[in-house]
Design an enzyme around this catalytic site. Structure first.
Site, PDB file in Angstrom:
ATOM      1  N   GLU A  15       1.073  -0.809  -0.088  1.00 21.72           N
ATOM      2  CA  GLU A  15      -0.040   0.251   0.608  1.00 21.72           C
ATOM      3  C   GLU A  15       1.200   1.523   0.234  1.00 21.72           C
ATOM      4  OE1 GLU A  15      -3.997  -1.042   2.500  1.00 21.72           O
ATOM      5  OE2 GLU A  15      -2.463  -0.629   3.449  1.00 21.72           O
ATOM      6  N   ASP A 221     -11.687  -8.866   5.688  1.00 24.96           N
ATOM      7  CA  ASP A 221     -12.470 -10.573   6.056  1.00 24.96           C
ATOM      8  C   ASP A 221     -12.976 -10.075   6.852  1.00 24.96           C
ATOM      9  OD1 ASP A 221      -8.871  -9.788   7.081  1.00 24.96           O
ATOM     10  OD2 ASP A 221     -10.870 -10.620   9.389  1.00 24.96           O
TER      11      ASP A 221
HETATM   12  N1  ADE Z   1      -6.790  -6.379   9.328  1.00 22.16           N
HETATM   13  C1  ADE Z   1      -7.355  -6.878   9.046  1.00 22.16           C
HETATM   14  N2  ADE Z   1      -7.840  -8.372   9.320  1.00 22.16           N
HETATM   15  C2  ADE Z   1      -7.631  -8.263  10.879  1.00 22.16           C
HETATM   16  C3  ADE Z   1      -8.008  -8.958  10.944  1.00 22.16           C
HETATM   17  N3  ADE Z   1      -9.498 -10.255  11.250  1.00 22.16           N
HETATM   18  N4  ADE Z   1      -7.939  -8.794  13.091  1.00 22.16           N
HETATM   19  C4  ADE Z   1      -6.790  -8.135  12.866  1.00 22.16           C
HETATM   20  N5  ADE Z   1      -6.585  -6.967  12.510  1.00 22.16           N
HETATM   21  C5  ADE Z   1      -7.096  -7.356  11.191  1.00 22.16           C
END
Ligand code: ADE
Length: 252
Positions: A15, A221
């Site tokens: 990024e 996610d």
């Molecule tokens: N950054 C992106 N996904 C995450 C997650 N599942 N837990 C903690 N930080 C994150």
């Protein structure tokens, strides 16, 4: 009034790499295992750096930005796991308040309270929240996003009509990948939109030094058993592009 100098922190090297390409009159400075890229974006002085992951890494990097490079504001852009079940991959959370979900000084002080500051939440700078929300909304408008990210990539991640929300973000030294942990967090902190590993550390440094800040998180996610599968491909194909467009919009 001090000249505006914007620190831009990224949670992923990829990024930062893309945002670095926006700099004119670019110079590099290496220190403490970080490379700081100095220059201007749209005529505004900027320092771009990959912070590395976790609260300590983020706090030391933010402190360097303030003390060594004299930044007057910090914009952190990265990805996060969704806690609010209404958030989907590709949505963007613009921070209102930041909290450290792993900070627990009980019985000496209430859970989540930052020692000696006497507060649990740190509020992002309202002016930056406003400018950032407008930039993010513009990016997510139909047509704009499709011009930046190929339709087949959007389809691959099921990104159809992504939205921007302004809300609370929880940070801690933990990657969430279990439904039960996600549910436990939500039970204790019901206003949290997403989890990540740096934002509240940056917030604390900015609060203590009187520097403006905002944290921007693209949902990569769902912070459950599927989270590790979604993660790397999303960074590579989507969040880089989001970051560049958002920074262009904010410093436009
Ligand atoms: N950054 C992106 N996904 C995450 C997650 N599942 N837990 C903690 N930080 C994150």
């Amino acid at each position: 009034m001090a000249e505006r100098v914007v620190g831009i922190m990224g949670a992923m090297p990829e990024e930062v790499g893309e945002v670095v390409h926006l700099l004119t009159d670019k110079q590099e400075f290496s220190m403490g295992m970080r490379t700081y890229y100095l220059g201007k974006i749209n005529g505004v002085k900027a320092v771009v750096v990959f912070s590395r992951w976790g609260k300590v890494a983020a706090a030391t990097t933010a402190t360097a930005l303030v003390l060594k490079f004299g930044v007057t504001e910090i914009i952190f852009t990265g990805v996060a796991g969704a806690i609010n079940s209404e958030l989907s991959i590709g949505d963007v959370v613009v921070s209102q308040r930041l909290i450290q979900h792993d900070l627990d000084g009980r019985p000496l002080m209430p859970r989540y309270e930052v020692p000696l500051l006497g507060i649990k939440y740190i509020e992002a700078t309202s002016e930056l929240q406003k400018v950032t929300s407008s930039a993010v909304s513009a990016l997510l408008e139909k047509g704009h996003l499709q011009a930046v990210i190929a339709p087949e990539v959007l389809k691959q991640f099921g990104i159809e009509d992504p939205k921007m929300v302004q809300g609370d973000i929880a940070s801690g030294d933990k990657f969430f990948s279990k439904t039960e942990e996600k549910e436990a967090l939500l039970e204790n902190l019901p206003t949290i939109q997403c989890v990540e590993m740096e934002g509240a550390a940056v917030a604390q440094v900015c609060y203590e030094y009187g520097v403006s800040f905002v944290i921007i998180r693209t949902i990569s996610d769902t912070a459950d058993e599927k989270s590790h599968i979604d993660f790397p491909a999303f960074i590579e194909k989507v969040s880089n592009k989001y970051s560049v467009e958002m920074v262009k919009g904010i410093l436009g």
